[in-house]
Write a protein that holds these residues in place. Structure first.
Motif, short mmCIF file in Angstrom:
data_model
loop_
_atom_site.label_atom_id
_atom_site.label_comp_id
_atom_site.label_asym_id
_atom_site.label_seq_id
_atom_site.Cartn_x
_atom_site.Cartn_y
_atom_site.Cartn_z
N TRP A 18 37.42 -15.26 -45.76
CA TRP A 18 36.39 -15.03 -46.32
C TRP A 18 36.63 -13.82 -48.08
O TRP A 18 37.31 -13.22 -47.70
CB TRP A 18 35.11 -14.53 -45.85
N ALA A 19 35.84 -14.06 -49.37
CA ALA A 19 35.74 -13.32 -50.15
C ALA A 19 35.36 -13.54 -51.18
O ALA A 19 34.31 -13.98 -51.24
CB ALA A 19 37.44 -13.77 -50.80
N ALA A 20 35.12 -11.98 -51.48
CA ALA A 20 34.06 -12.13 -52.88
C ALA A 20 34.68 -12.51 -54.33
O ALA A 20 35.86 -12.67 -54.27
CB ALA A 20 33.93 -10.35 -52.86
N LEU A 21 33.72 -13.65 -54.91
CA LEU A 21 34.46 -14.00 -56.78
C LEU A 21 33.97 -13.22 -57.35
O LEU A 21 32.81 -13.09 -57.66
CB LEU A 21 33.30 -15.36 -56.25
N ASP A 22 34.10 -13.56 -58.39
CA ASP A 22 34.79 -12.36 -59.57
C ASP A 22 34.33 -13.24 -60.27
O ASP A 22 34.88 -14.27 -61.72
CB ASP A 22 36.14 -12.77 -59.88
N ARG A 23 32.66 -13.14 -60.27
CA ARG A 23 31.78 -13.80 -60.84
C ARG A 23 30.31 -12.88 -61.44
O ARG A 23 30.36 -11.89 -60.74
CB ARG A 23 30.35 -15.20 -60.63
#
Lengths: 607, 659
Positions: free
Chosen positions: A466-471
């Protein structure tokens, strides 16, 4: 995050439900600066479980109310008093509910030893000096009512409105007031996905005083908040330092909003009029916590100090955000956000309504691009003195949703082996991001596993990532290795694939015979499967279908050849609310999704 | 999580009760009001994450307690200090706290302050402290407070002192919490003339608790210290915190009175003797004034013919006729049996004592049984401590058998116990000697869920038929009087069935309940909805309506830290009977990996009678073990995984030519 602006007027409700209320009588008397209320119930205990359910009766009294009288009795079938419950046996609970503290109170009235055939009679009297001259009476209760009478007398000119009227209730004008009579009233029984009761359940609203329209409500709140001390140096200093070196009003707004969202935690303390009047901005800044109106007021002040004009905005943040607009009263609102005037500095994608950028300072994810769904798809009241007005906030469905992509290959045993990835955005992503930050990794891995299992039942998953997306709005990515046994099935010479779309609409059965509006999850849900076949497999039967309507649309496409196929389903739900007039259209869309979910991707082996 | 503070007033013989003290089970440290605060090491100020717990939202930097027992048992105190650092945005929730207080455990001298990340110190203002009365019964109050500037990187310090009138404090000091803890210590200051003993429990091998004794002018000090204590993991169906947290309890065993050493909590006998009391307090005092209760009992049993009927008549009166006060524990105050009867309300111990007194009046002998629900922690029989018990049952001798009665729950029938009190060690306290017994436990077959679907496919591919669900034992208890009345129950069951049988309209739901037999039966008619009819294909969930959608135990055994405690053992069976028209063909048996291990079993059967155009598919899961330790978790996990996989399968019948 949803925040409560203030407690509503009087709340009187049975902790228990069921049984039948033989008589309910509500009397309101309006005088200069005060409202007295008397409410009585006579309840028939009709079956065994009523005894348990009515063993305690809960009375909740609002922030500004005072309980001036309470009698509770048990009667026999003939109406003779069996025993009375003395006041000393009633248990007081301060600050019921989830707020850190509020001045509301609950009294628990015990009725031990009730028996079937007996009756319970409770009479409650309260007095208050309302923060705004208005009140309401809910017509329905959690038990059916044989008879209801509401008598309102007023020493002042009275305005009234029966919201969501029903045939069992009639209102007549009397000298100096009104009278509502109802009989054979059903119990309050919300169907699944019903919006807040205030939006579909009959209620008598009354108001008096000079603020007779919504602009008046805006003026009233402008003045109320205007009485709060402001202009303190420390607030200005923070605005200055935060926006120093920042180019443009938008970035300054973004920085100040992020500060309030991150450095001031949400905490609600409502004492008396404090349910409506925010603590001064400098106090909120100093203590580092506040509720929605306090965080909003702080942001408005910070923006003002930075030279950006901004206003408070009142709204109803419940499920389905409509508000009853026939009678102007602030009690329809339960949340407060901010509208900032940054003019042409606003960027594409910002939540701009009426030329103003809306910001929810209670949002858990800093930023101004994303407005939580609880603030979308609803009318909101801009609080700006004489210029107070309604704004219509559209649903920003394009920022909410999920996209599943499964890529894999069918093995010799018919199993599908590959990789599943899910991108989520908006509210759902905000929850994932919070988990990524603050939940043990094992627990996140389990949650990711559960998420994929719900999307692809029967599959096993490994190597969760999992990861946070840079948006600029909350976005998260989940992935796992997938094995789906029996993905390719053959029965009686017919082959099909066990894949399908992720559901986003409610089951169509919820629409059968429905008249109550329905709450939807606005957003775009996409499922895409790219599947490679072993040698000798058959071609997929091509599909290209679309069901579109005002509420949203469903598309399904299947393409490919004997080596690989791509199946994609996209459901767009563009509104968070389906009113009574939309239900037929919604049912058709739900049925289409239900059919798509059950229809297998078939393989054509004749060619 | 419910915690009890077993503070007793008075040195001996004085009764008080265990009252929940609220959520802030932390400790504290001395430092009376106005005293200096401890120095905060630079390492704590610079700490960003906790090794081994990279996602911890906050960390307990330092928890310190100092328990000073008053020699006279009049004014003992627990001084608590706790220092927490907020590490993430979500950790700011630890900036708001609550403390429970009562007339037996009086929280005072609350002080708190925040060290902001930029180095400022902000005191907790008085107007951010809120007192909420929860009940005038024993002055139960919750004090809530919102720490100032509790942002990421902030360090919060809290200290307070709790006063109580006893030398007995039955609550443990927990070295662990849901957060990792860097340092936790408790000091017990033992007055002269007492002998104390401790119960120290380490639940994780990695947790070391150091013990040290030293002589001071105030008496002997015994100090327990633990460092780098891991958080109790949040794992599904884990044992309760009370069983998992490393903790210590320090209890007075004897005191040196004028006549020599007198037993306090030296043994169960001495403890029970204290609680039984005499004419002026305790159980004896309660029972002495119970004549009206006994008279009432005689009236109640006048029409009953058997001892069991008599016992149950009295039981129902106390269960339904006496309101529940929310205090828990087995030590009572100064009320009497007739007083509780007159007031019409009592807490768990008072209701049990009243029931016992009334049973006595009805000629039925019984003993009070001290008990603790298993979901609130297990009792340690080696440690005489009344604080271990949250509730009291009555063990009645009826017709040659022992009947356990729990009058505190309106849904509990006569002679029945809720699952959390089944299989529990309880202490009978009214015999000549204390007697430990284990309450009976319903076997798996006693708690069943049986679903049967009887369906037929029409020529146009629509499925119609009927279904039944039968619940017994604890499954039935969970759903008896599910909703407020029969109409509402039927509606809830309709919604349940519609959810569990996706694609079907469910109508004609009939519900029958038998509370005494603990049985619920639900029947319905079902018809496939238009959008679910595929004309030439029928695919039905193999285990609906009891589909296990998720395996809750996906964590690999090597990662699982805590043992599993299921609510109860049970058997769950689904049977699907399906008929189809001529020209249709049934698919192969749904995949099912038959499993049998120590946790239980999964069995599936699939039989097709082609001539009769019928099939029968069954899936049966039996959970045989409630508690699963170590390797047993792997067995449970495998069983659930096999069940979830089997339940995701479909029974398929194809019709027409199709493609």
């Amino acid at each position: 995050m949803r925040a409560v602006l203030a407690g509503a007027a009087v709340l009187l409700a049975a902790a228990a439900e069921s049984a039948t209320i033989l008589e309910r009588k509500v009397e309101l008397h309006v005088a200069v600066g005060s409202l007295t209320r008397s409410e009585s119930w006579l309840v028939a205990i009709q079956e065994d479980r009523d005894v348990e359910r009515w063993a305690e009766f809960s009375i909740t009294v609002g922030l500004l109310e005072e309980l001036t009288g309470c009698t509770a009795e048990v009667l026999d079938a003939a109406g003779k008093i069996v025993h009375s419950v003395p006041r000393r046996r009633m248990r007081r609970i301060d600050s019921p509910g989830s707020d850190l503290f509020s001045s509301s109170k609950a009294w628990i009235v015990p009725f031990p030893g009730l028996a079937v055939g007996q009756r319970v009679r409770v009479r409650v009297e309260t007095r208050e000096s309302p923060v705004f001259p208005a009140s309401a009476v809910d017509v329905l209760q959690t038990a059916g009512q044989e008879s209801l009478e509401v008598v309102v007398s007023s020493e002042l000119p009275l305005r009234w409105h029966l919201a969501n009227p029903c045939p069992e209730v009639a209102v007549t004008a009397t000298e100096g007031g009104i009278r509502l009579r109802g009989s054979k009233l059903p119990r309050l029984d919300p169907p699944e996905r019903a919006p807040d009761a205030s939006l579909w359940v009959p209620a008598l609203h009354i108001a008096w005083g000079s603020a007779s329209d919504w602009a008046g409500i805006g003026r009233w709140y402008t003045e109320l908040v205007g009485s709060v001390p402001r202009g303190r140096a420390e607030v200005a200093a923070l605005a200055r330092t935060t926006c120093a070196g920042i180019d443009g009003r938008r970035r300054c707004l973004e920085a100040l909003a992020a500060h309030v969202q991150r450095a001031v935690r949400y905490e609600a303390v409502a004492i008396g009029a404090g349910g409506w009047v925010p603590a001064p901005a400098h106090e909120v800044l100093a203590r580092g916590w506040g509720d929605c109106k306090e965080k909003s007021n702080l942001l408005v002040e910070l923006l003002a100090a930075a030279g950006i004009r901004a206003h408070l905005v009142l709204l109803h943040a419940g499920d389905g955000g409509m508000v009853e607009r026939e009678l102007a009263t602030p009690y329809v609102f339960n949340h407060c956000i901010v509208a900032a005037e940054i003019g042409p500095d606003a960027a594409a994608g910002d939540p701009v309504v009426g030329g103003l950028v809306l910001v929810d300072p209670t949002s858990t994810e800093p930023g101004i691009v994303w407005l939580p769904p609880s603030c979308q798809g609803r009318p909101v009241l801009l609080v700006d003195g004489e210029r107070s007005r309604w704004l219509e906030v559209p649903d920003r469905f394009e920022l909410e949703g999920r996209a599943l992509e499964v890529r894999g290959r069918i093995g010799a045993g018919g199993e599908l082996v590959g990789e599943a990835a899910l991108e989520v955005s908006g509210l759902e992503a905000a929850l994932w991001l919070a988990a990524f930050r603050s939940v043990a990794q094992d627990r996140v891995a389990v949650a990711v596993h559960e998420q994929f299992t719900s999307l692809v039942p029967g599959a096993s998953f490994a190597r969760m990532r999992w990861a946070a997306l840079d948006r600029p709005y909350p976005s998260a990515w989940l992935a796992a290795e997938l094995t789906l046994p029996g993905a390719l099935r053959e029965v009686a010479g017919r082959r099909s694939l066990r894949i399908g779309p992720a559901r986003s609409l409610p089951e169509a059965r919820l629409l059968d015979g429905r008249t109550v509006p329905l709450v939807l999850d606005a957003g775009v849900v996409r499922s895409r499967w790219v599947v490679g076949f072993p040698a000798g497999a058959c071609r997929p039967v091509a599909v290209s279908a679309r069901s579109g309507m005002a509420l949203g649309a469903l598309e399904a496409t299947v393409t490919g050849d004997a080596e690989q196929m791509t199946a994609e389903w996209v459901t767009r739900v563009e509104r968070s609310w389906a009113g009574a007039g939309d239900l037929g259209e919604l049912a058709a869309l739900c049925r289409a999704e239900g059919l798509a979910e059950r229809t297998r991707v078939r393989l054509d082996c004749e060619k | 999580m419910a915690r009890r503070s077993g503070a007793w007033s008075g040195v001996i013989g004085v009764a008080c009760r265990s009252l929940a003290t609220g959520a802030l089970a932390f400790g504290a440290a001395s430092a009376a009001a106005g005293a200096d605060w401890p120095e905060i090491p630079a390492t704590e100020r610079s700490l960003k994450t906790v090794p081994g717990f990279p996602n911890a939202p906050a960390v307990v930097l330092f928890a310190q307690g100092r328990m000073v027992f008053d020699e006279e048992g009049i004014s003992s105190r627990l001084e608590v200090y706790r220092r927490v650092k907020i590490l993430t945005r979500e950790g700011t929730e630890y900036g708001s706290m609550s403390l429970g207080s009562s007339e037996f455990f009086r929280v005072k001298e609350l002080e708190a302050r925040t060290h902001t990340p930029d180095g400022r110190i902000v005191e907790l203002p008085k107007d951010a402290v809120f007192k909420k009365e929860r009940s005038s019964y024993y002055n139960r109050v919750v004090t809530s407070f919102a720490m100032p500037e509790a942002t990421e990187g902030a360090i919060l310090e809290v200290r307070y002192t709790a006063f109580f009138d006893s030398v007995i404090y039955g609550d443990p000091w927990y070295f662990q919490s849901e957060l990792p803890t860097l340092h936790s210590t408790i000091t017990y200051v033992v007055p002269p003339g007492y002998k104390f003993g401790h119960d120290l429990r380490r639940t994780l091998r990695s947790v070391e608790v150091a013990q040290e004794s030293r002589r001071t002018s105030a008496g002997t000090e015994v100090v327990y210290t633990a460092a780098n204590v891991p958080a109790i993991p949040d794992e599904p169906s884990r044992f309760p915190f009370e069983d998992l947290g490393t903790r210590v309890i320090f209890l007075p065993l004897e005191y040196n009175g004028q006549l020599g050493w007198i037993g306090l909590l030296e043994s169960w006998e001495t403890l029970i003797n204290l609680v039984q009391g005499n004419r002026d307090y305790g159980y004896k005092h309660f029972r002495l004034s119970s004549k009206a209760a006994a008279k009432k009992a005689k009236e109640l049993v006048a029409g009953a013919s058997t001892p069991r009927e008599k016992a149950c008549a009295v039981f129902r009166f106390v269960r339904d006729g006496i309101a529940n006060d929310d205090a828990s524990g087995v030590v009572i105050g100064e009320r009497t049996g007739d007083g509780v009867l007159r007031a019409g309300r009592g807490d768990v111990a008072e209701k049990a004592l009243l029931l016992q007194a009334m049973l006595d009046g009805a000629g039925i002998s019984s003993s009070l049984a001290w008990a603790n629900p298993l979901n609130h922690g297990r009792v340690n029989p080696k440690v005489p401590n009344p604080g271990q018990f949250e509730t009291a049952l009555v063990a009645a001798e009826v017709g040659g058998e022992r009947l356990f009665l729990d009058p505190s729950d309106a849904r509990i029938g006569c002679g029945v116990l809720p699952a959390e009190l089944e299989g529990a060690s309880v202490l009978l306290v009214d015999g000549r000697k204390p007697e430990w017994v284990t309450t009976p436990q319903t076997p798996p077959a006693g708690s069943r869920q049986d679903a049967v679907l009887d369906l037929a496919v029409s020529a146009d591919g629509k499925v119609t038929g009927s279904g039944t669900l039968t619940l017994t034992g604890h499954h039935a208890y969970d759903r008896l009087r599910w909703k407020e009345d029969k109409e509402a129950s039927a509606k809830a069951w309709t919604e349940w069935a519609a959810d569990a049988l996706s694609g079907f309209d469910v109508t004609g739901v009939e519900v029958s309940e038998d509370a005494e037999a603990r049985k619920v039966e639900v029947k319905w008619v079902m018809a496939q909805r238009e959008e679910a009819v595929l004309a030439d294909e029928v695919a039905l969930s193999a285990a609906a309506p009891l589909t296990l959608a998720q395996n809750p135990f996906v964590l690999p055994p090597e990662r699982r830290m805590t043992p599993v405690q299921l609510s109860y053992t049970d058997v769950e069976q689904v049977e699907l009977r399906l008929r189809w028209p001529e020209g249709w063909t049934p698919g192969p048996a749904p995949r099912c990996t038959a499993t049998a291990n120590g946790a239980g079993s999964l069995r599936c059967e699939y039989t097709v009678e082609a001539g009769a155009r019928t099939l029968r598919a069954t899936r049966t899961v039996e959970i045989q073990r409630r508690e699963h330790f170590g390797n047993e978790y792997g067995e449970l996990r495998a069983l659930y995984a096999a069940t979830a996989a089997a339940d995701a399968e479909q029974v398929v019948v194809l019709g027409g030519s199709g493609r």
